[in-house]
Design an enzyme around this catalytic site. Sequence first.
Site, PDB file in Angstrom:
ATOM      1  N   SER A 198     -56.938  12.067 -62.740  1.00  0.00           N
ATOM      2  CA  SER A 198     -56.218  11.245 -61.760  1.00  0.00           C
ATOM      3  C   SER A 198     -55.384  12.123 -60.827  1.00  0.00           C
ATOM      4  O   SER A 198     -54.463  12.803 -61.275  1.00  0.00           O
ATOM      5  CB  SER A 198     -55.293  10.271 -62.490  1.00  0.00           C
ATOM      6  N   PRO A 199     -55.691  12.114 -59.543  1.00  0.00           N
ATOM      7  CA  PRO A 199     -54.920  12.944 -58.613  1.00  0.00           C
ATOM      8  C   PRO A 199     -53.456  12.499 -58.523  1.00  0.00           C
ATOM      9  O   PRO A 199     -52.573  13.326 -58.331  1.00  0.00           O
ATOM     10  CB  PRO A 199     -55.650  12.741 -57.280  1.00  0.00           C
TER      11      PRO A 199
END
Lengths: 229, 229
Positions: free
Chosen positions: B16-17
């Site tokens: 997840s950025p």
Amino acid sequence: MCRFTLLLEQMYKLDSPYTWLTFQVLCRYRNVWNMELKLRPAFLGGVMQASGNKPPAMVPNKALYMTKDLEHLASFVNIPLHSPADPFDVMFAKGSLAAMRFITAVAEKDKGSDHMVEKVSRELWNRIWSRDQDICEPESFSEAGLKAGLSSSDIEELLKLAKSQAVKDKLKQVTQEAIDHKAFGFPLIVCHVDGKSLVFFGSDRFELMAHCIGEKWLGPQPEKMDSHL
Amino acid sequence: MCRFTLLLEQMYKLDSPYTWLTFQVLCRYRNVWNMELKLRPAFLGGVMQASGNKPPAMVPNKALYMTKDLEHLASFVNIPLHSPADPFDVMFAKGSLAAMRFITAVAEKDKGSDHMVEKVSRELWNRIWSRDQDICEPESFSEAGLKAGLSSSDIEELLKLAKSQAVKDKLKQVTQEAIDHKAFGFPLIVCHVDGKSLVFFGSDRFELMAHCIGEKWLGPQPEKMDSHL
């Protein structure tokens, strides 16, 4: 960044507490950022349908989180937020279509200025999110309008106008503009800077927005911060 | 607020950025806020299933928005974020279960300190979100581990440990703790202050969090701001 013009459009709906917070903060920054702020009443139902999005509160854990999150935010932003006894009734069952049409009528009458749109919107928001009062009935619009400084005859005219095809079409048109900006919810903020449009969603992107438009973020209560600088 | 202890737990996942941004910012505040920061690798799949939530990128307009939003955030937070050629492949098809088990093994071996968990996590995040490299294969874990300063024999032991029932159970246990905190996604940040737990979701609640725990928010690059004070 060399900034020539900054026009912030805020597309909002009346039954969203996050939009209410965003509205207040943007109004506070109107002079701080020396911008033109346009308030654009749009209908969330159309945006949700077009984007295939679902309201966050449909996920029970999100609804639980939102209650706490809003409590924290209300203190931070300093607005008197008191959830209605039945927020689901306000947000889903009753909805705000009639209220959005009334505000659209105010916007149409008030062409060229958002002065009255801002005042009436604030009165309506205070009704639901501070005093748990109705925002669906004509009497509620009248009360909010009177508090905002409209005359009884203005209000009578606006209540008629709110039911006209022209106002229904106008609300649809602004909603379509939000959809064209690929909206999936409200508040949606469109910053027009140097001929480009930057789109931000939600009540939590002010600091990032300031960075992107080359302005200074002074927190959600800029007057308070300003006096300390 | 009288603050006695501040222990921040961050429950995160590797693909997840937004969690990557949150991880970096929290690590930067470790000394600024004089807190104990615990990094708790947990498995998002379990949280999504338990809460009935859906990944935001399933709504096409949200996915479009996220691309721009992440671009803005990367510049603001100052981390080199380059989306993989096929982010959906990374986030949905391949997933990060094996990587989360590897990190959990690192955490188990590193008991009492998060030093190596932080370094290995950062190497793995840099692989996906800066260089579009794999984070699913044992060779990828080895490369990240070596870069983080682990020895080849350490890595061999960790790769074995990552497949053990004990590590699988540990990852499940931390995931269950997130579920007990009513999580519906990651990053989830739990602040333990004065015997109370405050829960924050997402990469956009730092300023609010600072307000709630009685600390100062200096932006996502506090070192930079600190030198200007």
